[in-house]
Scaffold this active site. Structure first.
Site, PDB file in Angstrom:
ATOM      1  CG  HIS A 308      -2.096   0.924   1.034  1.00 52.03           C
ATOM      2  ND1 HIS A 308      -2.034   2.271   1.319  1.00 52.03           N
ATOM      3  CD2 HIS A 308      -3.333   0.683   0.537  1.00 52.03           C
ATOM      4  CE1 HIS A 308      -3.194   2.812   1.019  1.00 52.03           C
ATOM      5  NE2 HIS A 308      -3.996   1.886   0.531  1.00 52.03           N
ATOM      6  CG  ASP A 366      -8.666  -3.762  -2.751  1.00 52.03           C
ATOM      7  OD1 ASP A 366      -9.825  -3.617  -2.344  1.00 52.03           O
ATOM      8  OD2 ASP A 366      -7.992  -2.841  -3.224  1.00 52.03           O
TER       9      ASP A 366
HETATM   10  N1  CMC Z   1       4.445  -7.351  -4.977  1.00 53.09           N
HETATM   11  C1  CMC Z   1       5.806  -7.358  -5.083  1.00 53.09           C
HETATM   12  N2  CMC Z   1       6.582  -6.291  -4.859  1.00 53.09           N
HETATM   13  C2  CMC Z   1       5.966  -5.142  -4.529  1.00 53.09           C
HETATM   14  C3  CMC Z   1       4.560  -5.057  -4.390  1.00 53.09           C
HETATM   15  C4  CMC Z   1       3.802  -6.202  -4.616  1.00 53.09           C
HETATM   16  N3  CMC Z   1       2.470  -6.187  -4.502  1.00 53.09           N
HETATM   17  N4  CMC Z   1       4.212  -3.790  -4.034  1.00 53.09           N
HETATM   18  C5  CMC Z   1       5.377  -3.104  -3.959  1.00 53.09           C
HETATM   19  N5  CMC Z   1       6.427  -3.912  -4.252  1.00 53.09           N
HETATM   20  C6  CMC Z   1       7.860  -3.566  -4.206  1.00 53.09           C
HETATM   21  C7  CMC Z   1       8.236  -2.738  -5.426  1.00 53.09           C
HETATM   22  O1  CMC Z   1       8.721  -3.555  -6.469  1.00 53.09           O
HETATM   23  C8  CMC Z   1       9.301  -1.832  -4.864  1.00 53.09           C
HETATM   24  O2  CMC Z   1      10.516  -2.569  -4.803  1.00 53.09           O
HETATM   25  P1  CMC Z   1      11.926  -1.802  -5.016  1.00 53.09           P
HETATM   26  O3  CMC Z   1      12.037  -0.818  -3.889  1.00 53.09           O
HETATM   27  O4  CMC Z   1      12.936  -2.900  -4.946  1.00 53.09           O
HETATM   28  O5  CMC Z   1      11.853  -1.138  -6.350  1.00 53.09           O
HETATM   29  C9  CMC Z   1       8.855  -1.570  -3.432  1.00 53.09           C
HETATM   30  O6  CMC Z   1       8.031  -2.705  -3.090  1.00 53.09           O
HETATM   31  C10 CMC Z   1       8.044  -0.293  -3.270  1.00 53.09           C
HETATM   32  O7  CMC Z   1       7.048  -0.280  -4.281  1.00 53.09           O
HETATM   33  P2  CMC Z   1       6.366   1.046  -4.848  1.00 53.09           P
HETATM   34  O8  CMC Z   1       5.671   0.718  -6.129  1.00 53.09           O
HETATM   35  O9  CMC Z   1       7.388   2.152  -4.872  1.00 53.09           O
HETATM   36  O10 CMC Z   1       5.339   1.346  -3.708  1.00 53.09           O
HETATM   37  P3  CMC Z   1       4.102   2.286  -3.828  1.00 53.09           P
HETATM   38  O11 CMC Z   1       3.834   2.756  -2.457  1.00 53.09           O
HETATM   39  O12 CMC Z   1       4.273   3.318  -4.875  1.00 53.09           O
HETATM   40  O13 CMC Z   1       2.961   1.286  -4.367  1.00 53.09           O
HETATM   41  C11 CMC Z   1       1.051  -0.055  -4.562  1.00 53.09           C
HETATM   42  C12 CMC Z   1       1.849   0.907  -3.671  1.00 53.09           C
HETATM   43  C13 CMC Z   1      -0.293  -0.370  -3.864  1.00 53.09           C
HETATM   44  C14 CMC Z   1       0.743   0.581  -5.924  1.00 53.09           C
HETATM   45  C15 CMC Z   1       1.873  -1.369  -4.744  1.00 53.09           C
HETATM   46  O14 CMC Z   1       2.179  -1.951  -3.487  1.00 53.09           O
HETATM   47  C16 CMC Z   1       1.161  -2.382  -5.634  1.00 53.09           C
HETATM   48  O15 CMC Z   1       1.254  -2.283  -6.869  1.00 53.09           O
HETATM   49  N6  CMC Z   1       0.401  -3.365  -5.024  1.00 53.09           N
HETATM   50  C17 CMC Z   1      -0.382  -4.313  -5.771  1.00 53.09           C
HETATM   51  C18 CMC Z   1      -1.690  -3.657  -6.193  1.00 53.09           C
HETATM   52  C19 CMC Z   1      -2.656  -3.517  -5.031  1.00 53.09           C
HETATM   53  O16 CMC Z   1      -2.892  -4.453  -4.281  1.00 53.09           O
HETATM   54  N7  CMC Z   1      -3.269  -2.315  -4.920  1.00 53.09           N
HETATM   55  C20 CMC Z   1      -4.317  -2.065  -3.930  1.00 53.09           C
HETATM   56  C21 CMC Z   1      -3.971  -1.015  -2.948  1.00 53.09           C
HETATM   57  S1  CMC Z   1      -5.176  -0.995  -1.610  1.00 53.09           S
HETATM   58  C22 CMC Z   1      -6.589  -0.336  -2.312  1.00 53.09           C
HETATM   59  C23 CMC Z   1      -6.621   1.136  -2.311  1.00 53.09           C
HETATM   60  O17 CMC Z   1      -6.570   1.753  -1.212  1.00 53.09           O
HETATM   61  O18 CMC Z   1      -6.747   1.703  -3.424  1.00 53.09           O
END
Ligand code: CMC
Length: 431
Positions: A308, A366
């Protein structure tokens, strides 16, 4: 917001500029940089708004490190446990929990707006049967501005109120009808003797030949899903609603913009993407392969339903949702459903893996909501529409707050331009 005695000083070239610092009631201070461009000729650069407060708000507070989510000060766990969706709607919209009489009046007003203009049925019928229900919802909600002219004047507080009630009341009917249309069944009209969640379940699962007995445990679980998704401060879809509304657009157009944004798999589309991923994994023996893919830097695959932007400890909504998932699965006797088995084992495997612990990736709301909805019999394509109907009250509360905020301006971010500098046009024959 309260001005503090603190200031922030920025030095750029030969200039040094001081900016006021404000404190909220809780949470990080903010540096007021509104004068930055005038004073220095520079912009800030913050893609994804990771360090930018775009507004002042009194509705929802999140502390992602501590896993805290408060609506008007009340912890989400208490609201999910003791309250119910329409009461939370009242709290979000008006700022306080209602008295018994206020709640009765609010429920009456919502209940008496659940029907859609009959002409809107034709609008549904214009879509292809295989249209995604989110596509239908975006279109139908946008089209409400063509049906409810008497609640589109945003400068009139009464019209804003009527639009708010209409949206909360009609969204379950719109979502249920999008579903009914996609499976070729007749639309089921709302019934005003049922509570909000039971009415939605009935509109989705009843048919004219056979009525639908609403199970109170399922209705409670549905209500909890609505409650847990009701608002989440300045997330992507809420910010979209605020940005759309900053131009003075009508409420139905703004909420349609929020629905369109919510559809993406990184936001509201995650519950559908999560269930699709579980189906793709298929059997528990393939879990290690998918965990390895999620950890592989060269593979764009991510574990859907994990991680998240804000919660870096645990998602407080996920804790309640997991409880609900256990109750529903037990009631329906589907503990042995292979997809749900994959979900349970995937959750355990990811939580035990140091990669996910180091990156603070926990199951989010989710992950569990998808499991409950699957067990209830909803197709994956309905997961995001259910999120959209739940979040409508959050979007509206934020929209109403913004319209009376004296600091409100049309949203107009700036950019760091790195394209071509000025050059002369060349005729096509000479290129
Ligand atoms: N699986 C594997 N690796 C992950 C995941 C995941 N689900 N989420 C983040 N990472 C890794 C990512 O590769 C990165 O690694 P590194 O630092 O080595 O590059 C690190 O964790 C940080 O990721 P980020 O993309 O910079 O983190 P963010 O805060 O921008 O992204 C997110 C948050 C929700 C978009 C992401 O965790 C994700 O894509 N999750 C899967 C989709 C999901 O379940 N979304 C629902 C969110 S809850 C509903 C809502 O409130 O809308």
């Amino acid at each position: 917001m309260a001005a503090t005695s603190k200031t922030a000083t920025l030095s750029l070239d030969d200039k040094s500029v001081e900016f006021p610092v404000y404190s909220g009631s809780v949470g990080p201070d903010v540096i007021d940089i509104r004068k930055l461009y005038g004073a220095t000729g520079a912009f800030t650069y913050d893609p994804g708004f990771t360090s930018t407060a775009a507004c002042e708000s009194t509705i929802t507070y999140i502390d992602g490190d501590e896993g805290v989510l408060l609506h008007r000060g009340y912890p989400i766990g208490q609201l999910a446990e003791k309250s119910h969706y329409l009461e939370v709607c009242y709290l979000l919209l008006y700022g306080e929990l209602p008295s018994a009489a206020e709640l009765e009046d609010f429920e009456f007003r919502v209940t008496n707006h659940t029907m859609l203009h009959e002409q809107m049925m034709n609008f549904f019928r214009g879509f292809r049967r295989d249209a995604h229900p989110m596509a239908i919802m975006t279109g139908v909600v946008g089209a409400m501005s063509a049906f409810y002219h008497d609640s589109t004047d945003i400068s009139d507080p009464w019209q804003r109120e009527v639009a708010s009630i209409r949206l909360i009341a009609k969204m379950p009917t719109i979502a249920a009808w999008a579903y009914k249309y996609s499976i070729g069944q007749p639309f089921v009209y709302p019934r005003n003797d049922l509570d909000y969640a039971s009415n939605f379940l009935r509109m989705c699962f009843a048919v004219p030949t056979e009525d639908y007995e609403v199970n109170p445990i399922l209705s409670r679980a549905m209500d909890r899903i609505f409650t847990l998704h009701a608002d989440h401060e300045q997330n992507a879809s809420t910010s979209t609603v605020r940005l759309a509304s900053s131009s003075g657009a009508n409420p139905f157009a703004c909420i349609a913009a929020g629905i369109a944004c919510l559809w993406g798999p990184a936001h509201g589309g995650a519950n559908q993407a999560c269930l699709e991923m579980l189906k793709e994994i298929g059997t528990p023996d393939r879990i290690p392969e998918y965990i390895a893919r999620a950890k592989d830097k060269d593979d764009p695959f991510r574990l859907m339903g994990f991680g998240h932007r804000v919660y870096k400890n645990h998602d407080p909504r996920a804790t309640v949702m997991k409880q609900s998932a256990d109750e529903v699965l037990e009631l329906l006797g589907v503990e042995n459903n292979p997809i749900l088995q994959v979900a349970k084992e995937l959750e355990a495997a990811a939580l035990a893996d140091p990669y996910f612990a180091e990156k603070k990736l926990f199951p989010n709301v989710d992950f569990y909501s998808g499991i409950i909805l699957e067990a209830m019999g909803f197709p994956t394509s309905m997961f995001t529409p259910i999120f959209a109907l739940s979040r409508t009250v959050g979007w509206i509360s934020q929209w109403k707050e913004m319209l009376v905020d004296p600091a409100q301006k049309i949203g107009r971010p700036r950019q760091l331009y790195t394209g071509a500098t000025i050059r002369d046009y060349v005729d096509v024959e000479s290129r």
